[in-house]
Design a protein around this motif. Structure first.
Motif, PDB file in Angstrom:
ATOM      1  N   ILE A 141      33.652  74.185  22.231  1.00 49.70           N
ATOM      2  CA  ILE A 141      33.564  75.263  21.243  1.00 49.70           C
ATOM      3  C   ILE A 141      32.493  76.271  21.658  1.00 49.70           C
ATOM      4  CG2 ILE A 141      32.811  75.765  18.865  1.00 49.70           C
ATOM      5  CD1 ILE A 141      34.355  73.310  17.978  1.00 49.70           C
TER       6      ILE A 141
ATOM      7  N   LEU B  22      31.761  81.463   9.128  1.00 52.32           N
ATOM      8  CA  LEU B  22      31.111  80.177   9.421  1.00 52.32           C
ATOM      9  C   LEU B  22      29.885  80.425  10.278  1.00 52.32           C
ATOM     10  CD1 LEU B  22      30.932  77.037   9.787  1.00 52.32           C
ATOM     11  CD2 LEU B  22      32.511  77.266  11.692  1.00 52.32           C
TER      12      LEU B  22
ATOM     13  N   LYS C  50      26.880  66.314  17.488  1.00 53.93           N
ATOM     14  CA  LYS C  50      25.749  67.250  17.367  1.00 53.93           C
ATOM     15  C   LYS C  50      24.492  66.483  16.944  1.00 53.93           C
ATOM     16  CE  LYS C  50      28.302  69.732  14.687  1.00 53.93           C
ATOM     17  NZ  LYS C  50      28.979  70.755  13.856  1.00 53.93           N
TER      18      LYS C  50
ATOM     19  N   MET D 273      34.056  72.864   2.894  1.00 59.27           N
ATOM     20  CA  MET D 273      34.953  72.814   4.040  1.00 59.27           C
ATOM     21  C   MET D 273      35.975  71.746   3.755  1.00 59.27           C
ATOM     22  SD  MET D 273      32.868  73.504   7.481  1.00 59.27           S
ATOM     23  CE  MET D 273      34.423  73.653   8.352  1.00 59.27           C
TER      24      MET D 273
ATOM     25  N   GLU E 108      38.030  69.456   5.556  1.00 57.53           N
ATOM     26  CA  GLU E 108      38.180  68.924   6.914  1.00 57.53           C
ATOM     27  C   GLU E 108      38.331  67.409   6.927  1.00 57.53           C
ATOM     28  OE1 GLU E 108      34.741  70.089   9.236  1.00 57.53           O
ATOM     29  OE2 GLU E 108      33.366  69.722   7.594  1.00 57.53           O
TER      30      GLU E 108
ATOM     31  N   GLY F 255      38.563  73.344   7.851  1.00 58.31           N
ATOM     32  CA  GLY F 255      37.930  73.009   9.139  1.00 58.31           C
ATOM     33  C   GLY F 255      38.932  72.178   9.917  1.00 58.31           C
ATOM     34  N   THR F 256      39.833  72.868  10.599  1.00 54.78           N
ATOM     35  CA  THR F 256      40.946  72.130  11.215  1.00 54.78           C
ATOM     36  C   THR F 256      40.503  71.262  12.389  1.00 54.78           C
ATOM     37  OG1 THR F 256      41.424  74.196  12.336  1.00 54.78           O
ATOM     38  CG2 THR F 256      42.844  73.595  10.489  1.00 54.78           C
ATOM     39  N   ASN F 257      39.364  71.587  13.006  1.00 56.92           N
ATOM     40  CA  ASN F 257      38.928  70.756  14.140  1.00 56.92           C
ATOM     41  C   ASN F 257      38.748  69.311  13.682  1.00 56.92           C
ATOM     42  OD1 ASN F 257      38.762  73.207  15.385  1.00 56.92           O
ATOM     43  ND2 ASN F 257      36.541  73.365  15.195  1.00 56.92           N
ATOM     44  N   ASP F 258      38.041  69.164  12.576  1.00 55.70           N
ATOM     45  CA  ASP F 258      37.835  67.815  12.063  1.00 55.70           C
ATOM     46  C   ASP F 258      39.061  67.322  11.295  1.00 55.70           C
ATOM     47  OD1 ASP F 258      35.343  66.785  12.909  1.00 55.70           O
ATOM     48  OD2 ASP F 258      34.341  68.299  11.697  1.00 55.70           O
TER      49      ASP F 258
ATOM     50  N   ARG G 168      37.639  63.692  18.550  1.00 60.25           N
ATOM     51  CA  ARG G 168      37.777  65.001  19.198  1.00 60.25           C
ATOM     52  C   ARG G 168      36.891  65.167  20.420  1.00 60.25           C
ATOM     53  NH1 ARG G 168      34.825  68.914  14.656  1.00 60.25           N
ATOM     54  NH2 ARG G 168      34.549  70.406  16.310  1.00 60.25           N
TER      55      ARG G 168
ATOM     56  N   CYS H  71      38.559  78.114   9.468  1.00 60.64           N
ATOM     57  CA  CYS H  71      37.521  78.436  10.455  1.00 60.64           C
ATOM     58  C   CYS H  71      37.500  77.476  11.644  1.00 60.64           C
ATOM     59  CB  CYS H  71      36.149  78.491   9.795  1.00 60.64           C
ATOM     60  SG  CYS H  71      35.637  76.924   9.076  1.00 60.64           S
ATOM     61  N   GLY H  72      38.511  76.613  11.750  1.00 60.50           N
ATOM     62  CA  GLY H  72      38.606  75.750  12.938  1.00 60.50           C
ATOM     63  C   GLY H  72      39.116  76.571  14.122  1.00 60.50           C
TER      64      GLY H  72
END
Ligand code: PEP
Ligand code: MG
Length: 583
Positions: A202, A304, A350, A441, A443, A464-467, A477, A514-515
């Motif tokens: 990202i 975001l 993170k 969010m 997600e 939050g489509t990533n999660d 992921r 916002c993903g």
């Protein structure tokens, strides 16, 4: 003859450059074939590195004085012994000569022999000394390369000159390290591990740089300084290019740059579909300085702001004033456009040192005490952040967004904390926006499935489509081994997105996405057809998505997209979408 290694592309650009192989703190370094005249200098380089480490230990011994503790003395004796061990040192030299290979490679091969001997020892104490020998070898390797850590790499690449830019090749790059790389001129990144929605990828995307991740074996194959091409669209890295290939890729790169220049003409145009639907295109920011690029791309505010990056690469957490200064700079730069600040989303990939201290490493980081869960467990830290956000809400439209909400209870508790932070500011007479919008969010699948129960507690929502994909499909992921199963077009994911948008629209709750999906121009029509009218993405992606919005009639999409969602298989959905994009 050109070689190529496949991985998973991040973005669709390509980079032509020289490989900078980042030596990990591991024993995985590439082999180089030497010419006859290079062998003597290579041996001298090896001896010099061994000498430097020997000197380091001598200095250490002196610094410790006459009587170091017994275990320290044993450690130093062992290191001194190993540094003179003929199997490790003399045999490494012999190998450089007989195999005409680089010293690093020869040393690693010798280490394997030495450690095999350790494995055969019965005495558990001595067997454990294997790790000490390994560490010593790592020190020699780093000393020889001078690229053992990232800061040395950054110094060296900044000083080096050449016709071609550097492409960073590493086994892995942690998100925190990626932050350090932001200010250095790399043309692209290739990593053996990782997946396209890991935070490392990202961050690469947010820099507008092509990357290929999940390459498995590239790091051991490519040589330092070797000319390579990194083609993110094809998910491939190639080396030993002939003239024809080199010319082909430089032409392609030039036409990509031209296309980017052309896109810049869309900057001042409002994002509206052919049938007049206004679409908000907002920016995802990782650090305050990204605001400039977001404005340059003509964003409609910030959808975001990933506040957690302010907490990385430091031992302590940023103070309230420091945070307020960072958030305030974004709010002022956005000059009246809304700024959505996500509260600390640490955990999973993170790592925030200030929060990791004293906690054991979780077995499943993605499912552990992260994001809002962690903030609720650390009320002082959370309140400090909330006060900082509230303070800047006096300067412009600010929204608070809570990550990883799984149901109403977390948002209710977060709101209570916001109330407390407000009271604390009031007591001091500090100004803030009492009606600040608080959103969640979406997600975690539970929040998406039971969205109706959340709506009464939130002022807005953001997918939050990533999660959401990670948790819906049970795909870590960050794990390259399952990255091929990470599928945004899985019908389960698309139906969740559809249902959340529908529920929000019905209740009049603003809904954004916002993903990474929001920034993929190929998915723009699909999302418009699902009713989405607010997208938030990396600034570098904004103009391509705008171009897609401008050439689309939203009302034409409703039926075909509804049909796509009835298909059982992502492959069929993808080919249906390609047809829709081609119209
Ligand atoms: C998401 O999960 O989609 C998201 C935008 O947040 P992050 O990628 O930082 O987890
Ligand atoms: Mg997330």
């Amino acid at each position: 003859m050109a070689w190529s290694v496949n991985g998973i592309g991040v973005g669709d650009k390509l980079a032509l450059g020289r490989a900078w192989v980042l030596a990990p703190a591991s024993l995985d370094l590439p082999r180089r074939q030497l010419q006859a005249q290079q062998i003597a200098p290579e041996i001298a380089r090896f001896h010099a590195a061994v000498g430097r480490i020997d000197q380091e230990f001598t200095d250490l011994r002196e610094a410790l004085g006459q009587e170091p503790a017994a275990e320290v003395r044993a450690f130093l004796d062992l290191q001194a012994h190993v540094l003179r061990d003929p199997i490790l040192i003399d045999e490494t030299v012999a190998r450089i000569e007989s195999e005409s290979c680089n010293a690093e490679w020869a040393l690693i091969q010798q280490l394997a022999e030495v450690t095999a001997q350790f494995d055969a020892i019965d005495d558990p104490y001595l067997r454990e000394r294997k790790a000490d020998v390994q560490q010593l070898v790592e020190r020699i390797l780093k000393s020889m390369q001078g690229v053992g850590d990232l800061s040395t790499t950054l110094e060296q690449t900044a000083q080096s000159e050449g016709a071609l830019p550097w492409i960073l090749v590493a086994k892995d790059i942690a998100p925190a390290d990626m932050l350090l790389l932001r200010h250095h001129q790399f043309a692209g990144f290739a990593t053996d591990s990782g997946s396209p929605t890991s935070h490392t990828a990202i961050l690469a995307r947010s820099l507008g740089l092509p990357a290929v991740v999940g390459m498995n074996s590239l790091h051991g194959l490519v040589e330092q300084g070797e000319e390579i091409v990194l083609d993110a669209a094809a998910g491939v890295v190639m080396g030993s290019l002939d003239e024809e290939l080199r010319a082909h890729y430089s032409d392609q790169q030039a036409s990509q740059q031209l296309a980017m220049e052309r896109l810049k003409r869309l900057r001042g145009i409002e994002a509206k579909t052919l049938d007049g639907e206004r679409v908000l295109l907002q920016a995802n920011l990782d650090l305050p300085e990204d605001a400039a690029a977001a404005l340059e791309a003509g964003c409609d505010g910030v959808g975001l702001f990933r506040s957690e990056f302010l907490f990385m690469n430091r031992a302590d957490a940023p103070s309230e004033d420091e945070q307020a200064a960072a958030y305030g700079s974004v709010v002022r730069a956005m000059a009246g456009r809304p700024v959505t600040i996500r509260t600390l989303d640490s955990g999973a990939d993170k790592t925030v040192a200030a929060l990791a201290a004293g906690r054991s490493e979780p077995t499943n980081p993605a499912l552990a005490l992260r994001a809002i869960r962690l903030c609720l467990a650390e009320p002082e830290l959370f309140l400090t952040q909330l006060r900082a956000i509230l303070r800047v809400s006096a300067e412009g439209p600010v929204r608070i967004m809570v990550p990883l909400v799984s149901g109403p209870s977390e948002i209710i508790l977060a709101r209570r904390m916001i109330q407390t932070a407000m009271q604390q500011l009031e007591a001091k007479g500090t100004a803030f926006d009492r009606r600040i919008a608080v959103g969640a969010m979406i997600e975690v699948p539970s929040a998406a499935i039971a969205i109706d129960g959340l709506l009464a507690h939130i002022d807005f929502a953001s997918l939050g489509t990533n999660d959401l994909i990670q948790y819906t499909l049970a795909i870590d992921r960050t794990d390259s081994e399952v990255a091929h199963l990470y599928e945004p077009l899985h019908p389960a994911v698309l139906r969740l997105i559809r249902d959340v948008i529908r529920a929000c629209d019905k209740s009049g709750t603003p809904i954004s996405l916002c993903g990474e999906m929001a920034g993929e121009a190929e998915l723009c029509r699909l999302l418009l057809g699902l009713g989405l009218r607010q997208f938030s993405m990396h600034p570098v992606e904004l103009l391509r998505v705008k171009q897609e919005v401008l050439r689309t009639r939203a009302s034409d999409l409703i039926k075909p997209v509804a049909r796509l969602l009835r298909l059982p298989d992502p492959k069929k959905i993808r080919s249906g979408l390609e047809q829709l994009n081609g119209q």
